[in-house]
Structure formats: structure tokens, C-alpha cells
Design a protein around this motif. Structure first.
Motif, PDB file in Angstrom:
ATOM      1  N   VAL A  86      21.825  -4.927 -45.834  1.00  0.00           N
ATOM      2  CA  VAL A  86      23.420  -4.947 -44.788  1.00  0.00           C
ATOM      3  C   VAL A  86      23.969  -5.256 -45.780  1.00  0.00           C
ATOM      4  O   VAL A  86      25.130  -4.430 -45.298  1.00  0.00           O
ATOM      5  CB  VAL A  86      22.995  -6.413 -43.927  1.00  0.00           C
ATOM      6  CG1 VAL A  86      21.664  -5.969 -42.920  1.00  0.00           C
ATOM      7  CG2 VAL A  86      22.746  -7.610 -45.104  1.00  0.00           C
ATOM      8  N   GLY A  87      24.592  -5.357 -46.593  1.00  0.00           N
ATOM      9  CA  GLY A  87      25.661  -5.144 -46.969  1.00  0.00           C
ATOM     10  C   GLY A  87      26.345  -4.109 -47.456  1.00  0.00           C
ATOM     11  O   GLY A  87      27.573  -3.476 -47.723  1.00  0.00           O
ATOM     12  N   LYS A  88      24.854  -3.358 -47.996  1.00  0.00           N
ATOM     13  CA  LYS A  88      25.116  -2.231 -48.577  1.00  0.00           C
ATOM     14  C   LYS A  88      25.545  -0.910 -47.375  1.00  0.00           C
ATOM     15  O   LYS A  88      26.605  -0.468 -48.145  1.00  0.00           O
ATOM     16  CB  LYS A  88      24.221  -1.475 -49.895  1.00  0.00           C
ATOM     17  CG  LYS A  88      23.359  -1.981 -50.859  1.00  0.00           C
ATOM     18  CD  LYS A  88      22.824  -1.567 -50.687  1.00  0.00           C
ATOM     19  CE  LYS A  88      22.273  -2.572 -52.170  1.00  0.00           C
ATOM     20  NZ  LYS A  88      20.375  -2.031 -52.838  1.00  0.00           N
ATOM     21  N   VAL A  89      25.076  -0.804 -46.811  1.00  0.00           N
ATOM     22  CA  VAL A  89      25.324  -0.637 -45.204  1.00  0.00           C
ATOM     23  C   VAL A  89      26.573  -0.277 -44.476  1.00  0.00           C
ATOM     24  O   VAL A  89      27.195   0.244 -44.228  1.00  0.00           O
ATOM     25  CB  VAL A  89      24.175  -1.170 -44.086  1.00  0.00           C
ATOM     26  CG1 VAL A  89      24.779  -0.284 -42.714  1.00  0.00           C
ATOM     27  CG2 VAL A  89      22.959  -0.331 -43.880  1.00  0.00           C
ATOM     28  N   LEU A  90      27.257  -1.631 -44.721  1.00  0.00           N
ATOM     29  CA  LEU A  90      28.755  -2.189 -44.884  1.00  0.00           C
ATOM     30  C   LEU A  90      29.439  -1.836 -45.425  1.00  0.00           C
ATOM     31  O   LEU A  90      31.114  -1.066 -44.561  1.00  0.00           O
ATOM     32  CB  LEU A  90      28.781  -3.839 -44.209  1.00  0.00           C
ATOM     33  CG  LEU A  90      27.738  -4.202 -42.987  1.00  0.00           C
ATOM     34  CD1 LEU A  90      28.151  -5.565 -43.037  1.00  0.00           C
ATOM     35  CD2 LEU A  90      28.177  -3.604 -41.544  1.00  0.00           C
ATOM     36  N   MET A  91      29.044  -1.880 -46.755  1.00  0.00           N
ATOM     37  CA  MET A  91      29.959  -1.371 -48.058  1.00  0.00           C
ATOM     38  C   MET A  91      29.855   0.517 -47.536  1.00  0.00           C
ATOM     39  O   MET A  91      31.454   1.274 -47.630  1.00  0.00           O
ATOM     40  CB  MET A  91      29.897  -1.836 -48.233  1.00  0.00           C
ATOM     41  CG  MET A  91      30.322  -2.644 -49.116  1.00  0.00           C
ATOM     42  SD  MET A  91      29.801  -3.742 -51.213  1.00  0.00           S
ATOM     43  CE  MET A  91      28.186  -2.929 -51.143  1.00  0.00           C
ATOM     44  N   ALA A  92      28.821   1.165 -47.248  1.00  0.00           N
ATOM     45  CA  ALA A  92      29.083   2.536 -46.743  1.00  0.00           C
ATOM     46  C   ALA A  92      29.948   3.156 -45.591  1.00  0.00           C
ATOM     47  O   ALA A  92      30.634   4.228 -46.038  1.00  0.00           O
ATOM     48  CB  ALA A  92      27.997   3.097 -47.312  1.00  0.00           C
ATOM     49  N   CYS A 105      14.021  -5.030 -47.750  1.00  0.00           N
ATOM     50  CA  CYS A 105      14.763  -4.939 -46.538  1.00  0.00           C
ATOM     51  C   CYS A 105      14.986  -3.487 -46.645  1.00  0.00           C
ATOM     52  O   CYS A 105      15.740  -2.126 -47.753  1.00  0.00           O
ATOM     53  CB  CYS A 105      15.486  -5.481 -46.911  1.00  0.00           C
ATOM     54  SG  CYS A 105      17.127  -5.966 -45.644  1.00  0.00           S
ATOM     55  N   LEU A 106      14.922  -3.304 -45.414  1.00  0.00           N
ATOM     56  CA  LEU A 106      15.655  -1.520 -45.136  1.00  0.00           C
ATOM     57  C   LEU A 106      16.952  -1.568 -43.849  1.00  0.00           C
ATOM     58  O   LEU A 106      16.577  -3.009 -42.935  1.00  0.00           O
ATOM     59  CB  LEU A 106      14.216  -1.233 -44.791  1.00  0.00           C
ATOM     60  CG  LEU A 106      14.855   0.457 -44.164  1.00  0.00           C
ATOM     61  CD1 LEU A 106      14.029   1.574 -44.074  1.00  0.00           C
ATOM     62  CD2 LEU A 106      15.364   0.968 -42.592  1.00  0.00           C
ATOM     63  N   ALA A 107      17.769  -1.370 -44.139  1.00  0.00           N
ATOM     64  CA  ALA A 107      19.155  -1.423 -43.247  1.00  0.00           C
ATOM     65  C   ALA A 107      19.366  -0.428 -42.856  1.00  0.00           C
ATOM     66  O   ALA A 107      19.914   0.144 -42.861  1.00  0.00           O
ATOM     67  CB  ALA A 107      20.176  -2.493 -43.729  1.00  0.00           C
ATOM     68  N   VAL A 108      19.644  -0.435 -41.332  1.00  0.00           N
ATOM     69  CA  VAL A 108      21.530   0.698 -40.329  1.00  0.00           C
ATOM     70  C   VAL A 108      22.372  -0.071 -39.900  1.00  0.00           C
ATOM     71  O   VAL A 108      22.440  -1.551 -39.795  1.00  0.00           O
ATOM     72  CB  VAL A 108      20.037   1.815 -39.406  1.00  0.00           C
ATOM     73  CG1 VAL A 108      18.454   1.985 -40.547  1.00  0.00           C
ATOM     74  CG2 VAL A 108      19.682   0.399 -38.769  1.00  0.00           C
ATOM     75  N   GLY A 109      23.039   0.769 -39.660  1.00  0.00           N
ATOM     76  CA  GLY A 109      24.139   0.180 -39.344  1.00  0.00           C
ATOM     77  C   GLY A 109      24.634   0.160 -37.977  1.00  0.00           C
ATOM     78  O   GLY A 109      23.676   1.248 -36.951  1.00  0.00           O
ATOM     79  N   VAL A 110      25.065  -0.659 -37.652  1.00  0.00           N
ATOM     80  CA  VAL A 110      25.385  -0.607 -35.766  1.00  0.00           C
ATOM     81  C   VAL A 110      26.823   0.302 -35.516  1.00  0.00           C
ATOM     82  O   VAL A 110      27.421  -0.413 -35.913  1.00  0.00           O
ATOM     83  CB  VAL A 110      25.506  -1.679 -35.638  1.00  0.00           C
ATOM     84  CG1 VAL A 110      26.036  -1.888 -34.260  1.00  0.00           C
ATOM     85  CG2 VAL A 110      24.279  -2.549 -34.973  1.00  0.00           C
ATOM     86  N   HIS A 111      27.084   1.158 -34.839  1.00  0.00           N
ATOM     87  CA  HIS A 111      28.583   2.003 -34.753  1.00  0.00           C
ATOM     88  C   HIS A 111      29.105   1.366 -33.574  1.00  0.00           C
ATOM     89  O   HIS A 111      28.098   1.317 -32.007  1.00  0.00           O
ATOM     90  CB  HIS A 111      28.725   3.134 -35.029  1.00  0.00           C
ATOM     91  CG  HIS A 111      27.942   3.370 -35.964  1.00  0.00           C
ATOM     92  ND1 HIS A 111      28.413   3.427 -37.046  1.00  0.00           N
ATOM     93  CD2 HIS A 111      27.310   3.417 -36.732  1.00  0.00           C
ATOM     94  CE1 HIS A 111      28.053   4.269 -38.452  1.00  0.00           C
ATOM     95  NE2 HIS A 111      26.192   4.102 -38.428  1.00  0.00           N
ATOM     96  N   ASP A 112      30.498   1.100 -33.202  1.00  0.00           N
ATOM     97  CA  ASP A 112      30.852   0.706 -31.269  1.00  0.00           C
ATOM     98  C   ASP A 112      31.213   2.046 -30.845  1.00  0.00           C
ATOM     99  O   ASP A 112      32.094   2.560 -30.424  1.00  0.00           O
ATOM    100  CB  ASP A 112      32.182  -0.159 -32.049  1.00  0.00           C
ATOM    101  CG  ASP A 112      32.979  -0.030 -32.556  1.00  0.00           C
ATOM    102  OD1 ASP A 112      33.024   0.790 -33.300  1.00  0.00           O
ATOM    103  OD2 ASP A 112      34.164  -0.157 -32.596  1.00  0.00           O
TER     104      ASP A 112
END
Length: 253
Positions: free
Chosen positions: A136-142, A197-204
């Protein structure tokens, strides 16, 4: 319209402070927002008076304590809204699903739906971790420019959590580029051995505001088709992001 513009500019200032890790000088805010110094001064005076910003001894500005109350309520509401979407991710994967956000320099878990399996992973809601060792941290930093990531890591460091943790800045920047290219991030035992863990981003609609993940024992996560799972998770995250995104209003609103 001037009143709406003032609100918009005030939010720009608060977001600029958040993007700088919660603290910034006047010149840094000006670069981030593109606003004149005089305008920033006027906005900061109001924010200071209301407790949403405080001024440090070195005359830098920092996010204030009044935001804690708003942030806590907002996190609880977002966590509640996320539950049906996280439940869909559990159905897809059979594993625990999480929602996390970046608060300052830390990742905070704000919602979770556990796996129905007897052996399952838990990330306690409210837990704060550094972003470099989690999916999750990597997704947010990316979602951030390399210069911002470099500044963030410069403040936090990259402590080794396990033998698999990435602790080298160039290696992390290369990892984040891979995240951008493939649209998801992996934590392969980097925060806790034996847990993947596998994570994806949530975009607004404008940026990545949160990350959603599934996590479980390494052998079970590795048995899943990552590409198919990530694509299905992205669809769920897009639906959730549409719910979080700014409401569309007419000109007369």
C-alpha cells in the motif's frame, strides 16, 4: 465566485503542507500552489487563528491540531464506505482486504475486511507504518514525483523490516516505476516474512487518495494470478474512487 476561489486557495495551501510532510516554508508553499506571497499570508492568518495551521519557532508552517478532529471523523466515514468494496476483494482473493492512506510520512490502515479462512492476516485498523516496506505504501508513493519520494524517504529513512525489505533509494525508485507501469504493487515479505500483499490505488479523479490491498500467507498469494487479480481489484478501486470523488455541480451551485 470570490468566496469559492478563497476556499479553493485555502485547500491548496493545506494540501501543499500535507505534500511536504506536514510542514513547509512560505516559499515552498508558493512553489506548490503558484499563489502570490500576499495571498498565502492572508490565508495562513485565518488558518492559524482557527488552529488548522501552526507556526514553528523557525517561522515554518505546519498542519495544526484542529485537523486531527476532522481527519479522525473523515477516516471513520471513509472506512465505513469502503467495507462493501473490500468485501468484494475478499470474495475475489479469499484473503484479507485492507484500505490505507498516507498521513504525513506514514501509512495508516483505516479499514479492513478479514478473510474467512482460519489462517489469515490482520493489519490492525489505526496501525501506522513506514511506506517503503508495504505494498500500500508503494502504491501511494508511486503517485508522487521521484523528488517528493526522495524527500519523504530522507525524513523517514528506510529501516530494514525483514531480509527482503528494500533499503536502497535507487532500488525503491526503480520499484515505484514498475508499480506505475503495471498498475499495482507487491510486498513480498518485506514488512513481515511469510506474508505477501498486492495493492492498487484508489483515485478520486485527480490523484491517488488511498490504497486497497489483499494480504495473506505467501504461498496462497503466490498461487493467485496477479495480473487477473490486480485488474479486478482496480475495477473495484475505480468504483470506490468514484464514490469518493468530488461531486459534480452546476454553475449555479
Amino acid at each position: 465566485m470570490s468566496g469559492v476561489q478563497s476556499v479553493d486557495r485555502t485547500l491548496d495551501v493545506l494540501e501543499a503542507l500535507a505534500e511536504q510532510g506536514g510542514e513547509a516554508g512560505l516559499s515552498e508553499i508558493a512553489v506548490r500552489t503558484g499563489l502570490p506571497y500576499g495571498t498565502i499570508h492572508r490565508l495562513l492568518r485565518t488558518l492559524l487563528a482557527r488552529g488548522y495551521v501552526r507556526q514553528e519557532s523557525d517561522r515554518r508552517y505546519a498542519l495544526g491540531g484542529a485537523l486531527v478532529r476532522l481527519g479522525g471523523v473523515a477516516e471513520r466515514m471513509v472506512g465505513a464506505w469502503a467495507q462493501p468494496y473490500l468485501a468484494k476483494m475478499v470474495e475475489l482473493s479469499g484473503e484479507t482486504a485492507n484500505l490505507a492512506v498516507l498521513e504525513g510520512d506514514f501509512v495508516v490502515y483505516v479499514a479492513q475486511v478479514p478473510s474467512p479462512r482460519r489462517l489469515r492476516m490482520f493489519a490492525e485498523v489505526g496501525r501506522r507504518v513506514l511506506p517503503h516496506s508495504t505494498a500500500v505504501g508503494k502504491v501511494l508513493m508511486a503517485d508522487r514525483a521521484d523528488s517528493e519520494v526522495t524527500s519523504l524517504i530522507g525524513r523517514t529513512g528506510m529501516p530494514r523490516r525483514t531480509s527482503n525489505t528494500i533499503t536502497d533509494l535507487p532500488a525503491m525508485l526503480a520499484e515505484l516505476e514498475r508499480v506505475r507501469e503495471r498498475g499495482y504493487a507487491m510486498d513480498l515479505g518485506e514488512e513481515e516474512l511469510g506474508v505477501h500483499c498486492l495493492a492498487v490505488g484508489v483515485h478520486d479523479g485527480a490523484r491517488t487518495v488511498a490504497a486497497m490491498s489483499v494480504s495473506g500467507p505467501a504461498e496462497r498469494i503466490d498461487a493467485l494470478d496477479r495480473t487477473d487479480l490486480a485488474e479486478a481489484m482496480r475495477r473495484i478501486a475505480r468504483d470506490f474512487g468514484a464514490e469518493l470523488g468530488p461531486a459534480q455541480t452546476g454553475e449555479g451551485a
